[in-house]
Structures are given as structure tokens and as C-alpha cells.
Design a protein around this motif. Structure first.
Motif, short mmCIF file in Angstrom:
data_model
loop_
_atom_site.label_atom_id
_atom_site.label_comp_id
_atom_site.label_asym_id
_atom_site.label_seq_id
_atom_site.Cartn_x
_atom_site.Cartn_y
_atom_site.Cartn_z
N ARG A 1 -14.57 33.88 -10.12
CA ARG A 1 -15.86 33.22 -10.41
C ARG A 1 -16.75 33.42 -9.19
O ARG A 1 -16.32 33.21 -8.05
CB ARG A 1 -15.65 31.74 -10.70
N MET A 2 -18.01 33.83 -9.43
CA MET A 2 -18.93 34.11 -8.33
C MET A 2 -20.31 33.53 -8.61
O MET A 2 -20.74 33.42 -9.77
CB MET A 2 -19.08 35.62 -8.13
N LEU A 3 -21.01 33.19 -7.53
CA LEU A 3 -22.41 32.82 -7.59
C LEU A 3 -23.19 34.08 -7.24
O LEU A 3 -23.15 34.55 -6.10
CB LEU A 3 -22.70 31.71 -6.58
N MET A 4 -23.88 34.66 -8.23
CA MET A 4 -24.48 35.99 -8.08
C MET A 4 -26.00 35.89 -7.97
O MET A 4 -26.67 35.45 -8.91
CB MET A 4 -24.07 36.89 -9.24
N PHE A 5 -26.51 36.28 -6.82
CA PHE A 5 -27.95 36.23 -6.57
C PHE A 5 -28.60 37.51 -7.10
O PHE A 5 -28.10 38.62 -6.85
CB PHE A 5 -28.21 36.08 -5.07
N PRO A 6 -29.74 37.42 -7.81
CA PRO A 6 -30.40 38.63 -8.35
C PRO A 6 -31.04 39.45 -7.24
O PRO A 6 -31.86 38.94 -6.47
CB PRO A 6 -31.45 38.06 -9.30
N THR A 7 -30.67 40.70 -7.14
CA THR A 7 -31.15 41.58 -6.07
C THR A 7 -32.67 41.72 -6.10
O THR A 7 -33.30 41.93 -5.05
CB THR A 7 -30.49 42.97 -6.22
N ALA A 8 -33.25 41.58 -7.26
CA ALA A 8 -34.72 41.73 -7.38
C ALA A 8 -35.47 40.71 -6.55
O ALA A 8 -36.66 40.91 -6.23
CB ALA A 8 -35.11 41.60 -8.86
N HIS A 9 -34.83 39.60 -6.18
CA HIS A 9 -35.52 38.54 -5.42
C HIS A 9 -35.18 38.59 -3.92
O HIS A 9 -35.47 37.62 -3.20
CB HIS A 9 -35.14 37.17 -6.00
N ILE A 10 -34.58 39.71 -3.45
CA ILE A 10 -34.28 39.84 -2.03
C ILE A 10 -35.56 39.74 -1.19
O ILE A 10 -35.58 39.12 -0.12
CB ILE A 10 -33.56 41.17 -1.74
N HIS A 11 -36.63 40.34 -1.67
CA HIS A 11 -37.89 40.30 -0.91
C HIS A 11 -38.35 38.86 -0.70
O HIS A 11 -38.81 38.48 0.39
CB HIS A 11 -38.97 41.10 -1.63
N ASP A 12 -38.25 38.03 -1.75
CA ASP A 12 -38.63 36.62 -1.62
C ASP A 12 -37.75 35.91 -0.59
O ASP A 12 -38.22 35.07 0.17
CB ASP A 12 -38.50 35.91 -2.97
N MET A 13 -36.46 36.24 -0.58
CA MET A 13 -35.56 35.65 0.40
C MET A 13 -36.01 35.98 1.82
O MET A 13 -36.07 35.11 2.70
CB MET A 13 -34.13 36.15 0.17
N ILE A 14 -36.33 37.27 2.04
CA ILE A 14 -36.71 37.72 3.37
C ILE A 14 -38.00 37.06 3.84
O ILE A 14 -38.13 36.65 5.00
CB ILE A 14 -36.84 39.26 3.40
N THR A 15 -38.98 36.96 2.95
CA THR A 15 -40.29 36.44 3.34
C THR A 15 -40.35 34.91 3.38
O THR A 15 -41.20 34.35 4.08
CB THR A 15 -41.37 36.97 2.38
N LEU B 1 -30.71 26.62 0.95
CA LEU B 1 -29.45 26.73 0.20
C LEU B 1 -29.65 26.34 -1.25
O LEU B 1 -29.09 26.97 -2.17
CB LEU B 1 -28.38 25.86 0.85
N GLN B 2 -30.45 25.30 -1.49
CA GLN B 2 -30.72 24.89 -2.87
C GLN B 2 -31.49 25.97 -3.61
O GLN B 2 -31.23 26.23 -4.79
CB GLN B 2 -31.52 23.59 -2.89
N TRP B 3 -32.41 26.62 -2.90
CA TRP B 3 -33.16 27.72 -3.51
C TRP B 3 -32.20 28.84 -3.92
O TRP B 3 -32.33 29.41 -5.01
CB TRP B 3 -34.20 28.25 -2.51
N PHE B 4 -31.23 29.15 -3.06
CA PHE B 4 -30.24 30.19 -3.37
C PHE B 4 -29.44 29.82 -4.61
O PHE B 4 -29.22 30.65 -5.50
CB PHE B 4 -29.30 30.37 -2.17
N ILE B 5 -29.03 28.53 -4.71
CA ILE B 5 -28.26 28.06 -5.87
C ILE B 5 -29.10 28.19 -7.14
O ILE B 5 -28.63 28.68 -8.18
CB ILE B 5 -27.79 26.61 -5.66
N ASP B 6 -30.34 27.73 -7.05
CA ASP B 6 -31.22 27.72 -8.23
C ASP B 6 -31.52 29.13 -8.73
O ASP B 6 -31.66 29.36 -9.94
CB ASP B 6 -32.53 27.01 -7.90
N MET B 7 -31.60 30.09 -7.80
CA MET B 7 -31.94 31.47 -8.18
C MET B 7 -30.73 32.25 -8.70
O MET B 7 -30.89 33.27 -9.38
CB MET B 7 -32.52 32.21 -6.98
N SER B 8 -29.52 31.77 -8.40
CA SER B 8 -28.31 32.55 -8.70
C SER B 8 -27.72 32.22 -10.06
O SER B 8 -28.01 31.18 -10.66
CB SER B 8 -27.27 32.31 -7.61
N GLU B 9 -26.84 33.11 -10.52
CA GLU B 9 -26.16 32.94 -11.80
C GLU B 9 -24.66 32.75 -11.53
O GLU B 9 -24.07 33.45 -10.72
CB GLU B 9 -26.37 34.20 -12.67
#
Length: 466
Positions: free
Chosen positions: A103-117, A23-31
Motif C-alpha cells: 500500500r502506497m501514498l502516491m503523489f501525482p507527478t504533474a503537481h511537482i511544479h506546485d510542490m517546488i514553488t 504535509l497535509q497538502w501532500f496527503i490531500d494531493m496524493s492517492e
């Protein structure tokens, strides 16, 4: 302003059991981004981004149909939306708009592969959300398309029922008028004195005339000319209500010779009441026949609706004759077929066995394909709709072909996409063929498009034994 923390994310049900590090990784990666009320977050045709988590405000999803907005989802704080892992959807088919300050926490789609792996539990939770979302959206589409189909059928059915219902009202009123007796008519008819021999001759002559096979109904011009001739004859022979009763004799194809033959049998003093009596009987018989036919037509339409919707059957698969479903669909769309001056060519393989299917859903397939074909042929003013069925091994194949202008090659790959339509604004929803594809797929079948100028065919193929 809400501070996004691991604890806050864990208040979202699907994220409760996700490891803190993920979850922290998701927060750190998002805008963290904000949108003003009414701003568009996404529009049709734009690439999907995400996933996103709503922090504050609301977000509306809607499509434009028939020139008006059709809202189908509203997300509130805590909702997870946007592109999700393993989603096949890449492009937005709807509008996404902010309601209030968003207001949204927006995760960059380019890092979906990193999320999956690297983040299995987080990925698993988001895939679960995607599955639920697909199911909900499919239900929305199917319900919407059913309502659109019901609207089309209701409009056609209203026209179909209006004609026989109006005929019953009109003919029953006319019938009452003709069978009502006034004192004068009563006296005229009961004062007639004919010998038994004359009665026999008159009866034989009258029934010989009306029992002859009648030719096709004459055109308006021919009918008017015949009414004039018979009206003149009745008037010249001092028959009361000559011009009113002339049309009754025309209905049964009486000629001047027929009237002369009857007049020769009837004493002059009794001609007027007897000719009026005969005209009344002819009118009554015709009205009763028309009422019977109109009532039969209404019963047939009601039965077609019942069979079309499979009202008294469950929604499980069962064996049935697909030709009956196609026939009922054509009945439901009968008004539109006649209005469009469409010729129907039915080339059926009558040796086809009953197929195992959800008949109500298959009827929805025939409705969408035939209705689309009728719309496509509208500009031709004289279309030809061809429906063919055949057995192909263990499969049944149904081909629906129209001779409309065809579907441009550059858009043929999109016809089964949700909300895509080639129809003009206000006519198409872009959901019909997607529903067709989904229903056929549920029946373990395929639906293919073949189109060129002047010929468009949809070929539906599915197993006979389901």
C-alpha cells in the motif's frame, strides 16, 4: 489499515521538521493505492511517477542481468521513492515489484511544479533523499561492474596462468625422468675411454652444432619428417632408445650430417651411451629453459595483476604513465585477444608526461573499453584493435578503435545509460560504459563515441594534471 496523518508522516526522519500545512497538502494531493503480492508497480521503459510513500508491505527493485534477476533495493514502510523534485531520471531502468500486500501514498507527478514553488521545506527534504539515493545507486553500479570486471579478468588470468604452470609440471617431470640414472646407464657412461684428443674434437664439434642460431621451429609435418630421418639413422647405427631421443636432436636442429660428423669421432663401442648422454643433456637444457620461461611468465602475470589493480598504492590521485596501465590491461586480456585472433596496433605518444589520476580506476576504463571492443570484433574472426594516445594541450587523449560492425546510429545516444547494452542475452550488463563515463567525469574529462560500420572509436580525454 494504517490511516495516513501528519503525525504518522512525521515519524519518517526526513519529514520530522516539515511544516504541518505542507504535509497535509501532500496527503490531500496524493492517492492511496494498493498492489497485490508480485504485482509490478513499474517496469523498464515506463515513465517514473511520484514521489510515493510506502505505508504497508514491501517493494523490490531489481534488474535482469545475464538472464537472471539481480535485486539491489528493498523498500519497507516509511520509505520514500519514485520521481523526486529536480531528478534528471524520467524513465525507469529497473523493475519495481510488490512483496506481500503493498500500500502506497502516491503523489501525482504533474503537481511537482506546485510542490517546488509552494512547499520549500518539503521539496528540500525530498531533494536530500534523491541525493542519497543517487549516491547509493552509483555505489551499487560501481561495485557490480568491478565484480563483473574481476570475473572477466579472473577467467582470462586462469587461462594465462594455466599454460606456464602446466608447462612447469610437465617439464619438471620429464627432466626428472631424463636425469635419473639406472645402474646400466651408470656403467655404460663410466666405462667410456676416450683419448684427450678425441674428447677435444668431440666437444668442439658438439658445441659448434648446438651453438648455431636455430631457425624458427618447424611445422608439425616438417618436424615429424625430421624425427623420422634422425630416428632411422640412430636405429641403423644401433643407438639405444633411438626413437625416444630423436626428438631431442630435432629440438636443436641436428641434421644427418651432424650425426655423421659426431659418429666419425666416437669409437663404435661408445656411440650408443654417448649419443644417449648428449640427448639427455640437450633435453635437460631445453626443459630448464622452458621451466625458466614459464616461471618468468607467471611472475610477469602476477606483476601485471599487481600493477593493474595498483595493489600496493592508495586510491588517491598520483602521477603515473598511462601506457603502463594500458599494457597491463592488454596482458590481463591476453587470452581473449589470442582467442579472438585480434591484431593489436599501438600508436603511442611516448612524449606524454605522467598524468595525475586514480590509476586503478583508469585501468577499469581501459578494461571496459577494450573488452567491449573485443566482443564487438568476435564475429569478424580477424579483428584489429587500435589504441592511440596523444597530448592535446593540457589534456591527454586516448582513442580505442575496433573494426567491428559498429553501433547503430539510433542507439548511440543510449550507450552510456545504466543497464543499456547491445550485446546478446548473457553477455552484457549494460553497466560498463556508464562506469566508464562516471570515472572519466570524476577525472574532469570526457568520453565520446564515434561509430560507423567497420569502425567504432571511444575517445577519452582528461587533464594531465588532474
Amino acid at each position: 489499515m494504517q490511516t495516513v496523518t501528519i503525525d504518522w508522516l512525521k515519524k519518517i526522519e526526513v519529514l520530522q521538521d516539515i511544516p504541518d500545512a505542507q504535509l497535509q497538502w501532500f496527503i490531500d494531493m496524493s492517492e492511496d493505492r494498493s498492489f497485490a503480492d508480485g504485482d509490478y508497480v513499474l517496469e523498464p521503459g515506463q515513465a517514473l511517477t511520484g514521489p510515493h510513500i510506502l505505508l504497508e508491505g514491501k517493494m523490490r527493485f531489481f534488474v535482469m542481468q545475464s538472464g537472471s534477476m539481480r535485486e539491489y533495493l528493498i523498500f519497507e514502510p516509511g520509505a520514500i521513492t519514485g520521481y523526486l523534485p529536480f531528478s534528471r531520471a524520467k524513465i525507469s531502468s529497473s523493475y519495481v515489484q510488490a512483496i506481500g500486500e503493498l500500500r502506497m501514498l502516491m503523489f501525482p507527478t504533474a503537481h511537482i511544479h506546485d510542490m517546488i514553488t509552494q512547499n520549500f521545506e518539503l521539496t528540500q527534504a525530498l531533494v536530500h533523499i534523491m541525493s542519497n539515493r543517487v549516491r547509493e545507486f552509483a555505489n551499487f553500479q560501481q561495485q557490480g561492474e568491478k565484480m563483473m570486471a574481476l570475473g572477466k579478468l579472473s577467467a582470462g588470468l586462469a587461462h594465462e596462468l594455466n599454460n606456464p604452470a602446466s608447462a612447469i609440471v610437465r617439464d619438471s617431470s620429464t627432466l626428472i625422468k631424463h636425469v635419473q640414472l639406472s645402474p646400466e646407464v651408470f656403467k655404460d657412461r663410466f666405462s667410456i675411454k676416450l683419448s684427450p684428443e678425441t674428447v677435444d674434437t668431440l666437444s668442439d664439434t658438439f658445441f659448434a652444432i648446438i651453438s648455431k642460431e636455430r631457425p624458427l621451429a618447424p611445422g608439425l609435418k616438417q618436424r615429424t619428417a625430421l624425427e623420422d630421418k634422425l630416428g632411422d639413422w640412430l636405429d641403423d647405427n644401433d643407438i639405444d632408445h633411438a626413437w625416444e631421443i630423436a626428438e631431442n636432436f630435432v629440438d636443436y636442429n641436428f641434421s644427418i650430417d651432424n650425426l655423421d660428423a659426431l659418429a666419425a669421432i666416437i669409437p663404435e663401442a661408445y656411440r650408443s651411451p654417448l649419443f644417449n648422454w648428449m640427448a639427455t643433456k640437450l633435453c635437460a637444457e631445453k626443459m630448464m629453459g622452458d621451466i625458466r620461461e614459464s616461471a618468468r611468465r607467471i611472475a610477469e602475470l602476477v606483476n601485471s595483476v599487481k600493477n593493474f589493480t595498483h595493489m600496493d598504492q592508495g586510491q588517491d590521485k598520483q602521477y603515473a604513465d598511462i601506457h603502463k596501465g594500458i599494457a597491463n590491461t592488454l596482458t590481463m586480456l591476453g587470452y581473449k585477444i589470442r582467442k579472438g585472433n585480434i591484431e593489436i596496433v599501438q600508436d603511442y605518444d611516448l612524449s606524454l608526461p605522467p598524468v595525475n589520476a586514480v590509476i586503478g580506476e583508469l585501468n577499469q576504463v581501459w578494461t571496459n573499453l577494450i573488452d567491449n571492443a573485443l566482443d564487438a570484433m568476435e564475429p569478424t574472426k580477424k579483428g584489429v584493435l587500435t589504441i592511440r594516445t596523444k597530448k592535446d594541450g593540457e589534456f591527454v587523449e586516448v582513442t580505442i578503435t575496433d573494426n567491428g560492425p559498429g553501433i547503430p546510429a539510433e542507439v548511440q545516444s543510449k550507450v552510456f545509460d545504466p543497464f543499456f547494452t547491445t550485446k546478446e542475452m548473457g553477455k552484457g550488463t549494460g553497466m560498463g560504459l556508464e562506469v566508464v563515463h562516471r570515472i572519466v567525469d570524476q577525472h574532469k574529462g570526457t568520453v565520446k563515441l564515434k561509430s560507423k560500420p567497420g569502425e567504432t572509436a571511444f575517445v577519452v580525454c582528461f587533464p594531465i594534471n588532474g
